[in-house]
Design a protein around this motif. Structure first.
Motif, PDB file in Angstrom:
ATOM      1  N   ALA A 407       0.864  -1.176   0.000  1.00 38.79           N
ATOM      2  CA  ALA A 407       0.000   0.000   0.000  1.00 38.79           C
ATOM      3  C   ALA A 407       0.902   1.227   0.000  1.00 38.79           C
ATOM      4  CB  ALA A 407      -0.912   0.008   1.222  1.00 38.79           C
ATOM      5  N   LEU A 408       0.803   2.053  -1.033  1.00 40.19           N
ATOM      6  CA  LEU A 408       1.617   3.258  -1.179  1.00 40.19           C
ATOM      7  C   LEU A 408       0.757   4.471  -0.845  1.00 40.19           C
ATOM      8  CD1 LEU A 408       4.320   4.556  -2.186  1.00 40.19           C
ATOM      9  CD2 LEU A 408       3.222   4.724  -4.439  1.00 40.19           C
ATOM     10  N   HIS A 409       1.233   5.301   0.103  1.00 44.99           N
ATOM     11  CA  HIS A 409       0.477   6.481   0.543  1.00 44.99           C
ATOM     12  C   HIS A 409       1.214   7.751   0.152  1.00 44.99           C
ATOM     13  CE1 HIS A 409      -2.251   8.904   2.902  1.00 44.99           C
ATOM     14  NE2 HIS A 409      -1.227   9.454   3.550  1.00 44.99           N
ATOM     15  N   HIS A 410       0.459   8.715  -0.352  1.00 44.08           N
ATOM     16  CA  HIS A 410       0.992  10.037  -0.708  1.00 44.08           C
ATOM     17  C   HIS A 410       0.687  10.982   0.453  1.00 44.08           C
ATOM     18  CE1 HIS A 410       1.936  13.737  -2.517  1.00 44.08           C
ATOM     19  NE2 HIS A 410       1.297  13.655  -3.681  1.00 44.08           N
ATOM     20  N   GLY A 411       1.739  11.364   1.197  1.00 46.01           N
ATOM     21  CA  GLY A 411       1.553  12.177   2.385  1.00 46.01           C
ATOM     22  C   GLY A 411       1.641  13.667   2.141  1.00 46.01           C
ATOM     23  N   GLY A 412       1.845  14.085   0.886  1.00 45.69           N
ATOM     24  CA  GLY A 412       1.930  15.512   0.599  1.00 45.69           C
ATOM     25  C   GLY A 412       0.567  16.155   0.544  1.00 45.69           C
ATOM     26  N   SER A 413       0.555  17.459   0.257  1.00 44.56           N
ATOM     27  CA  SER A 413      -0.710  18.192   0.252  1.00 44.56           C
ATOM     28  C   SER A 413      -0.897  19.060  -0.975  1.00 44.56           C
ATOM     29  CB  SER A 413      -0.795  19.079   1.501  1.00 44.56           C
ATOM     30  OG  SER A 413       0.301  20.000   1.533  1.00 44.56           O
ATOM     31  N   GLU A 414       0.116  19.152  -1.836  1.00 45.64           N
ATOM     32  CA  GLU A 414       0.037  20.095  -2.939  1.00 45.64           C
ATOM     33  C   GLU A 414      -0.177  19.422  -4.290  1.00 45.64           C
ATOM     34  OE1 GLU A 414      -0.099  23.311  -2.675  1.00 45.64           O
ATOM     35  OE2 GLU A 414       0.143  23.274  -0.493  1.00 45.64           O
ATOM     36  N   SER A 415       0.775  18.592  -4.719  1.00 49.59           N
ATOM     37  CA  SER A 415       0.789  18.068  -6.082  1.00 49.59           C
ATOM     38  C   SER A 415       0.539  16.570  -6.120  1.00 49.59           C
ATOM     39  CB  SER A 415       2.142  18.360  -6.749  1.00 49.59           C
ATOM     40  OG  SER A 415       2.400  19.745  -6.786  1.00 49.59           O
ATOM     41  N   ALA A 416      -0.049  16.116  -7.206  1.00 51.57           N
ATOM     42  CA  ALA A 416      -0.134  14.682  -7.475  1.00 51.57           C
ATOM     43  C   ALA A 416       1.207  14.219  -8.050  1.00 51.57           C
ATOM     44  CB  ALA A 416      -1.254  14.402  -8.468  1.00 51.57           C
ATOM     45  N   VAL A 417       1.491  12.931  -7.925  1.00 52.10           N
ATOM     46  CA  VAL A 417       2.739  12.368  -8.450  1.00 52.10           C
ATOM     47  C   VAL A 417       2.412  11.495  -9.656  1.00 52.10           C
ATOM     48  CG1 VAL A 417       4.743  10.916  -7.966  1.00 52.10           C
ATOM     49  CG2 VAL A 417       3.840  12.420  -6.188  1.00 52.10           C
ATOM     50  N   LEU A 418       3.020  11.841 -10.772  1.00 53.77           N
ATOM     51  CA  LEU A 418       2.838  11.080 -12.011  1.00 53.77           C
ATOM     52  C   LEU A 418       3.839   9.935 -12.049  1.00 53.77           C
ATOM     53  CD1 LEU A 418       1.340  11.067 -14.799  1.00 53.77           C
ATOM     54  CD2 LEU A 418       3.252  12.438 -15.667  1.00 53.77           C
ATOM     55  N   TYR A 419       3.370   8.736 -12.368  1.00 48.41           N
ATOM     56  CA  TYR A 419       4.193   7.533 -12.445  1.00 48.41           C
ATOM     57  C   TYR A 419       4.969   7.254 -11.149  1.00 48.41           C
ATOM     58  CZ  TYR A 419       3.250   8.208 -17.404  1.00 48.41           C
ATOM     59  OH  TYR A 419       2.638   8.418 -18.616  1.00 48.41           O
ATOM     60  N   PRO A 420       4.294   7.201 -10.005  1.00 44.42           N
ATOM     61  CA  PRO A 420       4.995   6.815  -8.770  1.00 44.42           C
ATOM     62  C   PRO A 420       5.524   5.391  -8.904  1.00 44.42           C
ATOM     63  CG  PRO A 420       2.613   6.702  -8.463  1.00 44.42           C
ATOM     64  CD  PRO A 420       2.842   7.339  -9.803  1.00 44.42           C
ATOM     65  N   THR A 421       6.715   5.170  -8.377  1.00 41.13           N
ATOM     66  CA  THR A 421       7.405   3.896  -8.577  1.00 41.13           C
ATOM     67  C   THR A 421       7.867   3.323  -7.241  1.00 41.13           C
ATOM     68  OG1 THR A 421       8.196   4.642 -10.737  1.00 41.13           O
ATOM     69  CG2 THR A 421       9.329   2.767  -9.764  1.00 41.13           C
ATOM     70  N   VAL A 422       7.712   2.020  -7.075  1.00 35.38           N
ATOM     71  CA  VAL A 422       8.168   1.320  -5.876  1.00 35.38           C
ATOM     72  C   VAL A 422       9.131   0.219  -6.297  1.00 35.38           C
ATOM     73  CG1 VAL A 422       7.483  -0.104  -3.903  1.00 35.38           C
ATOM     74  CG2 VAL A 422       6.030   1.809  -4.631  1.00 35.38           C
ATOM     75  N   ASP A 475       9.822  17.030 -11.873  1.00 30.76           N
ATOM     76  CA  ASP A 475       9.159  16.863 -13.163  1.00 30.76           C
ATOM     77  C   ASP A 475       8.048  15.820 -13.116  1.00 30.76           C
ATOM     78  OD1 ASP A 475      10.904  18.713 -14.325  1.00 30.76           O
ATOM     79  OD2 ASP A 475      12.435  17.175 -14.564  1.00 30.76           O
ATOM     80  N   ASN A 476       7.978  15.046 -12.029  1.00 22.32           N
ATOM     81  CA  ASN A 476       6.913  14.065 -11.886  1.00 22.32           C
ATOM     82  C   ASN A 476       5.711  14.612 -11.112  1.00 22.32           C
ATOM     83  OD1 ASN A 476       9.445  12.118 -12.214  1.00 22.32           O
ATOM     84  ND2 ASN A 476       7.610  10.956 -12.689  1.00 22.32           N
ATOM     85  N   LEU A 477       5.789  15.864 -10.700  1.00 20.20           N
ATOM     86  CA  LEU A 477       4.702  16.456  -9.943  1.00 20.20           C
ATOM     87  C   LEU A 477       3.769  17.212 -10.878  1.00 20.20           C
ATOM     88  CD1 LEU A 477       6.688  17.813  -6.876  1.00 20.20           C
ATOM     89  CD2 LEU A 477       5.680  15.551  -7.221  1.00 20.20           C
ATOM     90  N   VAL A 478       2.489  16.958 -10.726  1.00 23.24           N
ATOM     91  CA  VAL A 478       1.485  17.611 -11.565  1.00 23.24           C
ATOM     92  C   VAL A 478       0.387  18.166 -10.664  1.00 23.24           C
ATOM     93  CG1 VAL A 478       1.944  16.121 -13.549  1.00 23.24           C
ATOM     94  CG2 VAL A 478       0.202  15.449 -11.893  1.00 23.24           C
ATOM     95  N   GLN A 479      -0.397  19.017 -11.238  1.00 18.58           N
ATOM     96  CA  GLN A 479      -1.469  19.653 -10.468  1.00 18.58           C
ATOM     97  C   GLN A 479      -2.491  18.620 -10.005  1.00 18.58           C
ATOM     98  OE1 GLN A 479      -3.390  22.777 -12.599  1.00 18.58           O
ATOM     99  NE2 GLN A 479      -4.958  23.156 -11.045  1.00 18.58           N
ATOM    100  N   SER A 480      -2.815  18.656  -8.721  1.00 22.16           N
ATOM    101  CA  SER A 480      -3.831  17.735  -8.208  1.00 22.16           C
ATOM    102  C   SER A 480      -5.203  18.155  -8.716  1.00 22.16           C
ATOM    103  CB  SER A 480      -3.817  17.716  -6.678  1.00 22.16           C
ATOM    104  OG  SER A 480      -4.112  18.998  -6.164  1.00 22.16           O
ATOM    105  N   ARG A 481      -6.128  17.217  -8.744  1.00 19.66           N
ATOM    106  CA  ARG A 481      -7.462  17.465  -9.288  1.00 19.66           C
ATOM    107  C   ARG A 481      -8.470  17.699  -8.167  1.00 19.66           C
ATOM    108  NH1 ARG A 481      -8.208  12.036 -12.392  1.00 19.66           N
ATOM    109  NH2 ARG A 481      -6.859  11.384 -10.683  1.00 19.66           N
TER     110      ARG A 481
END
Length: 576
Positions: A407-422, A475-481
């Protein structure tokens, strides 16, 4: 004289232990193409289904008969050049021509797949280029969907083009042909058969446009669940990549089309219209509007956007995961990261009751081997976008494959992450890295938790597993929806099929605000099994179409290697 002797052989096109292909005539009629297959290898169901196929790009069978040792099929002969010879003469094909041929082969494969047949041997020597376009030939080792290949059998397809599962790993299905079709596209673009030189040529943007390279790499993923799930989805992405590359490497949109049952010039998926300009000013087909950061110079060419958004290092990292030949890349780098325990990094994401449904299960014995190694990754350049593994589990199944879920969690508050990789890193008893794989996801929004389960090879020596998120770059950060879709999974049930394999079936609903919609055509559905204490035991991911607002989409996930004893099962959905 037998019917077999009545045919006069004009020339032999191919001969191998799997059969013999000849150009023949009979009583002054012809020429015809005759395929002889050893009786021990023939699948008569394939030839019966082929007779019902209507695609003009597939062989038209005019007669079949048997000798004491062979099954024989006689087909119409198509005057044409073999793609392998065409590429050898021209060194490599222009991108627009390679795309056109690929889409025409996809048309033939869609027709085969609708009749339950997997070709299993798509290669440069089995594709003809005639006056009316491409033709797919030689169904000598074609099989019905779901056929279990034998690791001891002599028919493994064409080396470099056959999907890994054809070597005895798993049943063949449509995704096996997706793998080979992607390899064929790469061959036509580079002029090189798969190998070290081929991989290097794919990285040359003057030879292979970046959008097409990304499509090829995903199509060539070692794990079938990471590929495009249908040949139609693959064709749509090829078409999209070609359209986005207009003006680069010889592209011409006027030539990127194919002929199917809807008439000349129709695309493989003509129901996919172009969308209105998105919030980044980029036109993408509906269902394929992944947000990408933009540095606008001309603001019109999508390929410029992709090239700017995915610089070499990031793109190569993503592509390495999707290549069967690059499964062990970056293992040394991961080894240097060191071990991080879950106790140090564990955080509990907010539970989303609308995304999981609990049902009762068996409660006999638990897992004998389980780990929750975890890590966290913060964005580069001081960006506060943290990806964290909040829970995970793994085990080695009876075939020696490493099976895992996280389970991968995004703990930020500003941008979405494009192509997150584990990175999934396996270690032996001495702590040495013995397995390294990457799992690339599509997009993760701030506050979102994504579940994903899959498997990889070389599990027998593994004693511990680290799950390490890769640092997202700027460069992997994009505007959240604001209107990001939410999904509710319900009506989960378990059943056992005729081969005693367990399945989890259910449906997923699109919820959220009224204008919420999927950015992609596909959802990844992950089932997670837990013990009576809520501890994760294992999981498996399947795929389904993204439903429309207020509607649902059904899913059915085969889970033959999951633990048979568990207390509950959950299911989670995310865009794919």
């Amino acid at each position: 004289m037998s019917i077999d002797d009545a045919y006069e052989v004009q020339r032999v096109l191919a001969s191998s232990p799997g059969g013999r292909t000849e150009v023949v005539t009979i009583d002054g009629l012809g020429p015809y193409l005759r395929k002889k297959i050893p009786l021990s290898l023939v699948d008569r169901q394939v030839w019966a289904a082929l007779a019902e196929c209507e695609s003009p790009r597939l062989p038209h069978v005019v007669a079949t008969y048997e000798t004491p040792d062979e099954f024989v099929a006689v087909c119409d002969f198509v005057p044409a050049d073999i793609i392998s010879e065409v590429v050898a003469a021209e060194k490599r094909l222009p991108a627009f021509e390679a795309v056109r041929i690929t889409l025409e082969i996809c048309e033939a494969l869609e027709n085969l797949h609708r009749h339950g047949i997997v070709h299993c041997d798509i290669s440069p020597r089995n594709v003809l280029l005639a006056a009316d376009g491409a033709h797919l030939i030689d169904l000598g080792i074609a099989r019905a969907r779901g056929t279990e290949p034998s690791s001891e059998g002599p028919l493994l397809g064409t080396h470099g083009f056959a999907a890994p599962e054809q070597y005895g790993f798993a049943p063949v299905d449509e995704r096996s042909d997706v793998y080979a079709a992607a390899r064929l596209l790469g061959f036509m673009l580079t002029g090189i058969e798969p190998g070290d030189d081929y991989r290097a040529a794919l990285l040359d943007e003057n030879v292979v446009p970046v959008p097409l390279r990304m499509v090829i790499k995903r199509g060539n993923a070692f794990e079938p669940s990471a590929r495009y799930q249908t040949i139609g989805a693959f064709a749509e992405e090829v078409n999209w990549a070609a359209s986005s590359g207009d003006g680069q490497a010889g592209f011409s949109q006027d030539t990127v089309s194919c002929q199917d049952e809807k008439g000349p010039g129709a695309r493989i998926n003509p129901e996919v219209p172009m969308a209105a300009p998105g919030k980044n000013g980029v036109n993408l087909p509906r269902g394929r509007r992944v947000p990408i950061p933009v540095w606008i110079a001309s603001g019109l060419l999508l390929i410029c956007v992709v090239a700017a958004a995915l610089p070499g290092a990031v793109n190569d990292l993503i592509m390495a995961k999707l290549s069967y030949d690059s499964m062990s890349a970056l293992s040394t780098q991961i080894a240097e990261m060191g071990d991080k325990s879950q106790n140090d990094l564990m955080q509990t994401p907010e539970e989303d009751e609308s995304s999981a449904q609990m049902i009762s299960g068996n409660t006999s014995e638990g897992m004998g081997q389980n780990s929750h190694s975890s890590g966290a990754a913060a964005g580069s350049d001081g960006i506060d976008e943290v990806l964290t593994i909040v829970e995970s589990a793994w085990f080695v199944d009876q075939t020696g494959r490493l099976r895992w879920v996280f389970a991968l969690h995004h703990g930020g508050s500003e941008s979405a992450v494009l192509y997150p990789t584990v990175k999934i890193v396996g270690r032996d008893a001495k702590g040495n890295v013995v397995s390294s794989n990457s799992q690339v996801l599509s997009l993760i929004e701030p506050g979102q938790t994504i579940y994903f389960g899959s498997s990889s090879e070389n599990g027998t020596a593994i004693q511990s597993v680290d799950f390490v998120p890769v640092n997202p770059s700027k460069d992997n950060l994009v505007q959240s929806r604001e209107n990001a879709p939410k999904f509710r999974v319900g009506s989960i049930s378990e059943y056992v099929d005729t081969s005693d394999s367990p399945h989890f079936a259910g449906e997923v609903f699109l919820e959220g605000v009224s204008d919420a919609e999927c950015e992609t055509n596909q959802l990844a559905i992950t089932v997670v099994l837990r013990d009576s204490d809520g501890k994760m035991l294992g999981g498996e991911t399947g795929f389904t179409n993204c439903p429309r607002q207020g509607e649902s989409s059904a899913f059915d996930i085969l889970a033959r290697a999951l633990p048979s004893s568990y207390a509950s099962v959950e299911a989670y959905a995310c865009e794919w």
